[in-house]
Design a protein around this motif. Sequence first.
Motif, PDB file in Angstrom:
ATOM      1  N   ASP A 107       0.827  -1.220   0.000  1.00  0.00           N
ATOM      2  CA  ASP A 107       0.000   0.000   0.000  1.00  0.00           C
ATOM      3  C   ASP A 107       0.858   1.264   0.000  1.00  0.00           C
ATOM      4  N   GLY A 108       2.177   1.116  -0.096  1.00  0.00           N
ATOM      5  CA  GLY A 108       3.045   2.287  -0.241  1.00  0.00           C
ATOM      6  C   GLY A 108       3.760   2.724   1.027  1.00  0.00           C
ATOM      7  N   ALA A 109       3.618   1.963   2.125  1.00  0.00           N
ATOM      8  CA  ALA A 109       4.276   2.366   3.374  1.00  0.00           C
ATOM      9  C   ALA A 109       5.791   2.136   3.285  1.00  0.00           C
ATOM     10  N   SER A 110       6.564   2.980   3.988  1.00  0.00           N
ATOM     11  CA  SER A 110       8.005   2.752   4.088  1.00  0.00           C
ATOM     12  C   SER A 110       8.218   1.511   4.962  1.00  0.00           C
ATOM     13  N   ARG A 111       9.461   1.026   5.025  1.00  0.00           N
ATOM     14  CA  ARG A 111       9.724  -0.164   5.860  1.00  0.00           C
ATOM     15  C   ARG A 111       9.297   0.103   7.300  1.00  0.00           C
ATOM     16  N   GLU A 112       9.699   1.272   7.821  1.00  0.00           N
ATOM     17  CA  GLU A 112       9.397   1.579   9.218  1.00  0.00           C
ATOM     18  C   GLU A 112       7.891   1.737   9.438  1.00  0.00           C
ATOM     19  N   GLU A 113       7.241   2.445   8.523  1.00  0.00           N
ATOM     20  CA  GLU A 113       5.784   2.615   8.667  1.00  0.00           C
ATOM     21  C   GLU A 113       5.078   1.266   8.618  1.00  0.00           C
ATOM     22  N   ALA A 114       5.546   0.401   7.718  1.00  0.00           N
ATOM     23  CA  ALA A 114       4.900  -0.913   7.577  1.00  0.00           C
ATOM     24  C   ALA A 114       5.079  -1.727   8.856  1.00  0.00           C
ATOM     25  N   PHE A 115       6.278  -1.652   9.449  1.00  0.00           N
ATOM     26  CA  PHE A 115       6.531  -2.386  10.700  1.00  0.00           C
ATOM     27  C   PHE A 115       5.616  -1.860  11.802  1.00  0.00           C
ATOM     28  N   GLN A 116       5.536  -0.524  11.912  1.00  0.00           N
ATOM     29  CA  GLN A 116       4.706   0.065  12.973  1.00  0.00           C
ATOM     30  C   GLN A 116       3.229  -0.249  12.752  1.00  0.00           C
ATOM     31  N   HIS A 117       2.816  -0.224  11.508  1.00  0.00           N
ATOM     32  CA  HIS A 117       1.430  -0.531  11.179  1.00  0.00           C
ATOM     33  C   HIS A 117       1.104  -1.975  11.590  1.00  0.00           C
ATOM     34  N   ALA A 118       2.010  -2.910  11.244  1.00  0.00           N
ATOM     35  CA  ALA A 118       1.776  -4.325  11.565  1.00  0.00           C
ATOM     36  C   ALA A 118       1.706  -4.518  13.079  1.00  0.00           C
ATOM     37  N   VAL A 119       2.662  -3.944  13.800  1.00  0.00           N
ATOM     38  CA  VAL A 119       2.693  -4.127  15.257  1.00  0.00           C
ATOM     39  C   VAL A 119       1.446  -3.488  15.884  1.00  0.00           C
ATOM     40  N   GLY A 120       0.996  -2.377  15.309  1.00  0.00           N
ATOM     41  CA  GLY A 120      -0.204  -1.697  15.815  1.00  0.00           C
ATOM     42  C   GLY A 120      -1.443  -2.574  15.733  1.00  0.00           C
ATOM     43  N   LYS A 121      -1.422  -3.577  14.883  1.00  0.00           N
ATOM     44  CA  LYS A 121      -2.601  -4.452  14.733  1.00  0.00           C
ATOM     45  C   LYS A 121      -2.584  -5.621  15.724  1.00  0.00           C
ATOM     46  N   LEU A 122      -1.445  -5.809  16.427  1.00  0.00           N
ATOM     47  CA  LEU A 122      -1.318  -6.997  17.277  1.00  0.00           C
ATOM     48  C   LEU A 122      -1.936  -6.778  18.648  1.00  0.00           C
ATOM     49  N   GLU A 123      -2.667  -7.808  19.115  1.00  0.00           N
ATOM     50  CA  GLU A 123      -3.127  -7.828  20.509  1.00  0.00           C
ATOM     51  C   GLU A 123      -2.439  -8.998  21.173  1.00  0.00           C
ATOM     52  N   GLY A 124      -1.893  -8.795  22.357  1.00  0.00           N
ATOM     53  CA  GLY A 124      -1.222  -9.891  23.046  1.00  0.00           C
ATOM     54  C   GLY A 124       0.154  -9.470  23.494  1.00  0.00           C
ATOM     55  N   SER A 125       1.037 -10.468  23.636  1.00  0.00           N
ATOM     56  CA  SER A 125       2.380 -10.157  24.134  1.00  0.00           C
ATOM     57  C   SER A 125       3.383 -10.372  23.011  1.00  0.00           C
ATOM     58  N   TYR A 126       4.319  -9.471  22.923  1.00  0.00           N
ATOM     59  CA  TYR A 126       5.325  -9.641  21.875  1.00  0.00           C
ATOM     60  C   TYR A 126       6.609  -8.876  22.183  1.00  0.00           C
ATOM     61  N   ALA A 127       7.721  -9.552  21.818  1.00  0.00           N
ATOM     62  CA  ALA A 127       8.955  -8.836  21.492  1.00  0.00           C
ATOM     63  C   ALA A 127       9.135  -9.258  20.050  1.00  0.00           C
ATOM     64  N   VAL A 128       9.279  -8.296  19.160  1.00  0.00           N
ATOM     65  CA  VAL A 128       9.299  -8.648  17.756  1.00  0.00           C
ATOM     66  C   VAL A 128      10.418  -7.867  17.072  1.00  0.00           C
TER      67      VAL A 128
END
Length: 364
Positions: A139-160
């Motif tokens: 969808d045109g996101a930069s690498r960093e934006e895409a990473f933040q977008h993906a993590v923003g969708k997660l519910e639960g516990s993570y170190a990623v």
Amino acid sequence: MCGIIGYTGSGQDVSEVLMTGLSGLEYRGYDSAGVAVANSSLSVHKRQGEVSALEEALPEGDLNGRAGIGHTRWSTHGPPTDSNAHPHTDCESRVAVVHNGIIENYQELHTDLEAADHTFDSETDSEVVPHLIESARADGASREEAFQHAVGKLEGSYAVAAVFDGSETVYVARNESPLVLGIGDDGYYLASDVPAFIEYTDRVVYLEDGQFARINPSGIVVTDKRGAVVETAVETVEWDPEDAGKSGHDHYMLKEIHEQPTAIRKCLRERVSEFDGTVTVEEIAELDCDGPVQFVACGTSYHAALYGARLLRERGIEAQCFLASEYDADTIPISAETLVVGVTQSGETADTMSALRAANRLVQ
Ligand code: GLU
């Protein structure tokens, strides 16, 4: 407890740092291991079983690169197999991701991604992350934006942690799973725990829940969920690499058994006075607590806490001990005066941490 390791920089051989790091995390227990090294394309290698099995499977000379991530897995979703081992990649193998924790909403994310033609190679909850990143990139996101977008969708516990092809940057985020960054003279490290990189540096930054970091050979930038840069404190850890390793023992358990007399001596030194029989624990002096005290713990820590509670009761302080998994903050009487003490060897025991969080919420 799984483990994550990562490195970016020019001072060390990436695959060597990753393999040393994975060995340094073996004490945490695991069932599979894997690494991904970023160059113009990604080299991903993973194996069910011990780190030594992964080492044998690594091709000679194939792992040149300036950024990489590694993982020891403790399966929660899908059995220990080569394909379920981390790192996981997107459909085009352009991003590799390692994850520690549990993604509670992975099923609905998985369903949406499959409907959008993403193909999954594993049965893990974690694999949704590279596909979410891939979809944001499309969808045109930069690498960093895409990473933040993906993590923003997660519910639960993570170190990623994620690395991309053609990039020296490692992106990381944490929520309820540990992550510490290491600052070396010629590179930067990230790991679930300090022993993974103590051979290379003792200068560390502890990431907090909800924080992200972008790590590349020129430095570390830590941000909050909204992308605002956060000032972080660099601490120097007083760890001896020898202490962190197996010190010549075959297993960590054997090492810990043999260490008990020294550990107890170190713990008591300068705290117990043989002259007047007093015990001074400066670290908790400011708590100024007369009870009631509630210990929460699991396993061996629970047994230690049972004994601690008995010692307190013998001295007239109201004290109880609870199995952390059964600590129900809704039914257990707790007030602002109650001191709730979590006892955990690793400092990461999920049930103990969650009991402490529940107790904290109640008195706020
Ligand atoms: N939930 C993930 C899996 O089953 C990660 C487990 C871990 O923390 O190692 O693969």
